[in-house]
Design an enzyme around this catalytic site. Structure first.
Site, mmCIF file in Angstrom:
data_model
loop_
_atom_site.group_PDB
_atom_site.id
_atom_site.type_symbol
_atom_site.label_atom_id
_atom_site.label_comp_id
_atom_site.label_asym_id
_atom_site.label_seq_id
_atom_site.Cartn_x
_atom_site.Cartn_y
_atom_site.Cartn_z
ATOM 1 N N HIS A 1 -19.407 24.235 27.904
ATOM 2 C CA HIS A 1 -19.529 24.032 29.346
ATOM 3 C C HIS A 1 -19.042 22.680 29.840
ATOM 4 O O HIS A 1 -18.690 22.557 31.014
ATOM 5 C CB HIS A 1 -20.982 24.224 29.786
ATOM 6 N N CYS B 1 -26.860 7.506 15.949
ATOM 7 C CA CYS B 1 -27.584 6.270 16.243
ATOM 8 C C CYS B 1 -29.075 6.603 16.315
ATOM 9 O O CYS B 1 -29.448 7.765 16.223
ATOM 10 C CB CYS B 1 -27.062 5.709 17.565
#
Length: 159
Positions: free
Chosen positions: A115, A82
């Site tokens: 993570h 986007c």
């Protein structure tokens, strides 16, 4: 203008069977990047959720179906391209099982997977080239989640 969402389906991280099934969304302000429809990548199939032109549209109309499908486990990954990537990430992250990460460089894409166990990558098309976006997507799809102490933190994200 565009947004390009691809959701990848397969085994854990798409690595076990080497194939990906996907969902593709076109949206305003990343359409130029959105021209890369996954055919350059091996074993990626795309399902188009919507907007494939430069006309303005309301991004929640395509982000909700994409996020719902990933949240329900129909697809393992989603890819959103986007303009800024912010609004689409905010929308996607309304779903409890979604961890959409806004990534603009390869290192962020790696860390989002390692993570945070991100399952949707959001790329800001106004700030990255098509080539950079393709590299980030490839890295995102191939990078495994490290688990361990990170899993404890991920478990605390959803309310």
């Amino acid at each position: 203008n565009g947004q390009h969402n691809r959701q990848q389906n397969g085994q854990q991280n798409g690595q076990q069977n080497g194939q990906h099934n996907g969902q593709h969304n076109g949206q305003h302000n990343g359409q130029q990047n959105g021209q890369h429809n996954g055919q350059q990548n091996k074993n990626i199939e795309l399902t188009d959720f919507g907007c494939n032109n430069s006309n303005s549209m309301d991004y929640p109309d395509v982000i909700h179906p994409l996020s719902q499908a990933v949240n329900e486990g129909k697809y393992e990954f989603g890819i959103i391209i986007c303009g800024s990537g912010n609004g689409v990430s905010m929308t996607a992250n309304k779903y409890p099982g979604i961890r959409a990460a806004l990534c603009w460089i390869e290192e962020i894409a790696v860390l989002a997977r390692q993570h945070n166990n991100a399952n949707i990558i959001s790329i800001p098309a106004r700030f990255v080239t098509s080539e950079e976006a393709i590299k980030m997507i490839d890295i995102f799809l191939k990078t495994p989640f490290e688990g361990g102490r990170h899993q404890t933190r991920v478990n605390k994200i959803a309310i």
